[in-house]
Design a protein around this motif. Sequence first.
Motif, PDB file in Angstrom:
ATOM      1  N   CYS A 123       0.817  -1.218   0.000  1.00 46.56           N
ATOM      2  CA  CYS A 123       0.000   0.000   0.000  1.00 46.56           C
ATOM      3  C   CYS A 123       0.848   1.264   0.000  1.00 46.56           C
ATOM      4  CB  CYS A 123      -0.949  -0.004   1.192  1.00 46.56           C
ATOM      5  SG  CYS A 123      -0.134  -0.193   2.794  1.00 46.56           S
ATOM      6  N   ILE A 124       2.116   1.156  -0.389  1.00 42.99           N
ATOM      7  CA  ILE A 124       3.000   2.314  -0.435  1.00 42.99           C
ATOM      8  C   ILE A 124       2.816   3.044  -1.766  1.00 42.99           C
ATOM      9  CG2 ILE A 124       5.416   3.045  -0.491  1.00 42.99           C
ATOM     10  CD1 ILE A 124       6.055   0.739   1.388  1.00 42.99           C
ATOM     11  N   PRO A 125       2.522   4.349  -1.744  1.00 45.77           N
ATOM     12  CA  PRO A 125       2.343   5.094  -2.998  1.00 45.77           C
ATOM     13  C   PRO A 125       3.613   5.131  -3.837  1.00 45.77           C
ATOM     14  CG  PRO A 125       1.464   6.328  -1.132  1.00 45.77           C
ATOM     15  CD  PRO A 125       2.249   5.194  -0.565  1.00 45.77           C
ATOM     16  N   ARG A 126       3.425   5.150  -5.156  1.00 42.41           N
ATOM     17  CA  ARG A 126       4.520   5.315  -6.114  1.00 42.41           C
ATOM     18  C   ARG A 126       4.282   6.583  -6.919  1.00 42.41           C
ATOM     19  NH1 ARG A 126       4.350   0.113  -3.742  1.00 42.41           N
ATOM     20  NH2 ARG A 126       6.040  -1.172  -4.551  1.00 42.41           N
ATOM     21  N   VAL A 127       5.343   7.348  -7.114  1.00 49.30           N
ATOM     22  CA  VAL A 127       5.268   8.561  -7.928  1.00 49.30           C
ATOM     23  C   VAL A 127       6.347   8.483  -9.005  1.00 49.30           C
ATOM     24  CG1 VAL A 127       5.383  11.072  -7.993  1.00 49.30           C
ATOM     25  CG2 VAL A 127       4.423   9.924  -5.982  1.00 49.30           C
ATOM     26  N   SER A 128       5.960   8.717 -10.248  1.00 49.59           N
ATOM     27  CA  SER A 128       6.897   8.793 -11.366  1.00 49.59           C
ATOM     28  C   SER A 128       6.694  10.129 -12.074  1.00 49.59           C
ATOM     29  CB  SER A 128       6.660   7.650 -12.358  1.00 49.59           C
ATOM     30  OG  SER A 128       6.729   6.389 -11.723  1.00 49.59           O
ATOM     31  N   TRP A 129       7.755  10.630 -12.699  1.00 47.87           N
ATOM     32  CA  TRP A 129       7.609  11.833 -13.511  1.00 47.87           C
ATOM     33  C   TRP A 129       8.600  11.784 -14.653  1.00 47.87           C
ATOM     34  CZ3 TRP A 129      10.210  11.368  -9.101  1.00 47.87           C
ATOM     35  CH2 TRP A 129      11.414  12.033  -8.908  1.00 47.87           C
ATOM     36  N   GLY A 130       8.248  12.494 -15.745  1.00 48.36           N
ATOM     37  CA  GLY A 130       8.985  12.330 -16.980  1.00 48.36           C
ATOM     38  C   GLY A 130       9.744  13.559 -17.440  1.00 48.36           C
ATOM     39  N   LYS A 131       9.992  13.603 -18.710  1.00 49.66           N
ATOM     40  CA  LYS A 131      10.812  14.631 -19.356  1.00 49.66           C
ATOM     41  C   LYS A 131      10.122  15.994 -19.313  1.00 49.66           C
ATOM     42  CE  LYS A 131      13.060  15.375 -23.866  1.00 49.66           C
ATOM     43  NZ  LYS A 131      13.242  14.781 -25.230  1.00 49.66           N
ATOM     44  N   PHE A 132      10.914  17.053 -19.095  1.00 51.39           N
ATOM     45  CA  PHE A 132      10.394  18.415 -19.180  1.00 51.39           C
ATOM     46  C   PHE A 132      10.311  18.803 -20.657  1.00 51.39           C
ATOM     47  CE2 PHE A 132      12.060  20.038 -14.801  1.00 51.39           C
ATOM     48  CZ  PHE A 132      11.422  18.980 -14.186  1.00 51.39           C
ATOM     49  N   VAL A 133       9.152  19.274 -21.084  1.00 49.03           N
ATOM     50  CA  VAL A 133       8.923  19.574 -22.495  1.00 49.03           C
ATOM     51  C   VAL A 133       8.381  20.993 -22.631  1.00 49.03           C
ATOM     52  CG1 VAL A 133       7.651  18.938 -24.572  1.00 49.03           C
ATOM     53  CG2 VAL A 133       8.443  17.151 -23.005  1.00 49.03           C
ATOM     54  N   LYS A 134       8.984  21.783 -23.528  1.00 44.10           N
ATOM     55  CA  LYS A 134       8.467  23.114 -23.830  1.00 44.10           C
ATOM     56  C   LYS A 134       7.420  22.969 -24.929  1.00 44.10           C
ATOM     57  CE  LYS A 134       9.992  27.889 -24.310  1.00 44.10           C
ATOM     58  NZ  LYS A 134      11.168  28.790 -24.498  1.00 44.10           N
ATOM     59  N   GLU A 135       6.189  23.296 -24.607  1.00 43.71           N
ATOM     60  CA  GLU A 135       5.077  23.039 -25.519  1.00 43.71           C
ATOM     61  C   GLU A 135       4.769  24.259 -26.381  1.00 43.71           C
ATOM     62  OE1 GLU A 135       2.021  21.451 -22.926  1.00 43.71           O
ATOM     63  OE2 GLU A 135       2.915  19.454 -23.086  1.00 43.71           O
ATOM     64  N   ALA A 136       3.787  24.114 -27.259  1.00 39.30           N
ATOM     65  CA  ALA A 136       3.492  25.147 -28.257  1.00 39.30           C
ATOM     66  C   ALA A 136       3.128  26.489 -27.628  1.00 39.30           C
ATOM     67  CB  ALA A 136       2.369  24.659 -29.176  1.00 39.30           C
TER      68      ALA A 136
END
Length: 210
Positions: free
Chosen positions: A161-174
């Motif tokens: 029951c331990i939460p998992r957090v993931s995050w990805g690439k920083f992207v400059k959008e339109a």
Amino acid sequence: MTYDIVDMATWPRADQFRFFRTYDRPHYAVTSRLNVSHLMNTRKGQGVSPYRACLFAIGTGLHSVPELLMRFRDDVVVLHKMTDLSMTVPTQSGSFNYAYVPYQEDFAKFDAQCKNIIDKAAQKTQLAANSGERDDVAYLSCLPWLDYTSINNAMPGPSDCIPRVSWGKFVKEADKNWRMAMTLEVHHALVDGAQVGDYFAAVQKALDQI
């Protein structure tokens, strides 16, 4: 570990807890895009590490939502006062180790402590994985190579029951804003969609104020 035992007789989610505890696959993951423009346009130029800033924002989000600090041990639910952040740390050999960083509400103090702990973990040769002896942690993993749309994690079983957090690439959008994908994976016996929404709102607020 400092925690309180949740009173099942008065806890509003007691019925939901018992219901989802019977599931073989009780975990679910939600991915949302967060705005990191303040971090990239202002704070990075001031010497702030975007990676450690994200760790801090994640810690702030987790500690803003009581349900994300809850864990169950069989049929007993506990509410931790604080949890450590456990993240993967790349090593020079091309593998990774785990680090354990206590959360602090002050970013400068958190940042200095976090850098020291991560630097030491990168030099270690042992994985330092949590084998189940503690549950006052949350698991974090960064995927800076991918601007992903969804992800889930390897789970040892339905009682994790331990939460998992993931995050990805920083992207400059339109629209010229910087954004990244972030995923929160939780156990449905403890966490509903409303709490997931509260978590992402708290993380975004922290990213905007670092």
